[in-house]
Design a protein around this motif. Structure first.
Motif, PDB file in Angstrom:
ATOM      1  N   SER A 235     -20.421 -34.960 -40.458  1.00 25.10           N
ATOM      2  CA  SER A 235     -20.941 -33.558 -40.485  1.00 25.10           C
ATOM      3  C   SER A 235     -22.003 -33.598 -39.552  1.00 25.10           C
ATOM      4  O   SER A 235     -22.699 -34.423 -39.009  1.00 25.10           O
ATOM      5  CB  SER A 235     -21.698 -33.548 -41.898  1.00 25.10           C
ATOM      6  OG  SER A 235     -22.319 -32.157 -42.022  1.00 25.10           O
TER       7      SER A 235
ATOM      8  N   ASN B 212     -18.532 -29.556 -41.060  1.00 24.65           N
ATOM      9  CA  ASN B 212     -18.302 -30.919 -41.640  1.00 24.65           C
ATOM     10  C   ASN B 212     -16.609 -30.998 -42.001  1.00 24.65           C
ATOM     11  O   ASN B 212     -16.160 -29.907 -42.031  1.00 24.65           O
ATOM     12  CB  ASN B 212     -18.891 -31.081 -43.152  1.00 24.65           C
ATOM     13  CG  ASN B 212     -18.500 -30.088 -44.138  1.00 24.65           C
ATOM     14  OD1 ASN B 212     -17.620 -30.508 -44.814  1.00 24.65           O
ATOM     15  ND2 ASN B 212     -19.472 -29.256 -44.160  1.00 24.65           N
TER      16      ASN B 212
ATOM     17  N   SER C 151     -27.522 -32.113 -42.483  1.00 20.49           N
ATOM     18  CA  SER C 151     -26.086 -32.910 -43.125  1.00 20.49           C
ATOM     19  C   SER C 151     -26.735 -33.867 -43.977  1.00 20.49           C
ATOM     20  O   SER C 151     -25.846 -34.373 -44.853  1.00 20.49           O
ATOM     21  CB  SER C 151     -25.291 -33.424 -41.981  1.00 20.49           C
ATOM     22  OG  SER C 151     -24.742 -32.215 -41.202  1.00 20.49           O
TER      23      SER C 151
END
Length: 186
Positions: free
Chosen positions: A8, A49, A78
């Motif tokens: 991500s 992601n 993330s």
């Protein structure tokens, strides 16, 4: 082998290609694989992601919820979103060039890799930060080979990008070397 990996970061950091390369590498090594991208408002600068599963056995579902064995996070949003998706003793690779905080959990193993800084310093190209993270992942887990990662790169980007293979191979080495020099991998 049963690796459940979340990649991500911001759009444009090579998060989707990182996941694809890992998945193709698993296929090259005769593993069962799945790659599940998450698209929404993701575009260059937005968040993106993907989930990658690499296994010796059949994969029932490509969805990774709170059972990731590894998370590779390239930015702070993330980290905040996926830290709790890791299993106990899971591995968290943090791009410390863009993330200046530690995870909150104490029951996981985390590794701070200054991927952007290393990419510029050793490869003169920030676009290989994702490959530095893959190199770090390879060194930490020993789950896939560098050779299959490079074959996966060619599968994703084709012969027209074969001229970029050497800089990406160097990035894998930089990531692996950083882990060797800064963390015990025994």
């Amino acid at each position: 082998m049963n690796e459940l990996i979340i990649c991500s970061g911001f759009g444009g950091q090579g998060v989707m290609s990182m996941g694809q390369i890992l998945a193709y590498s698993g296929m090259i090594e005769k593993k069962e694989v799945s790659w599940l991208p998450s698209y929404g408002p993701e575009m260059r600068g937005g968040t993106a992601n993907c989930s990658v599963i690499i296994s010796d056995t059949s994969i029932a579902s490509p969805v990774i919820t709170n059972n990731a064995t590894t998370a590779i996070v390239m930015n702070l949003p993330s980290l905040k979103k996926f830290e709790n998706s890791l299993v106990k003793d899971g591995i968290l690779l943090i791009n410390s060039s863009l993330i200046n905080q530690d995870p909150l959990r104490k029951d996981i193993k985390y590794f701070k890799i200054p991927a952007n800084q290393l990419a510029v310093e050793f490869c003169s190209n920030v676009k290989v930060a994702n490959m530095i993270m893959i190199g770090s992942y390879l060194e930490l887990t020993k789950q896939l080979s560098k050779e299959s990662i490079l074959q996966g790169f060619l599968k994703i980007f084709g012969e027209k990008k074969a001229n970029l293979l050497s800089i990406n191979e160097e990035a894998l080495k930089v990531g692996a070397d950083y882990v060797k020099q800064n963390y015990s991998t025994k």
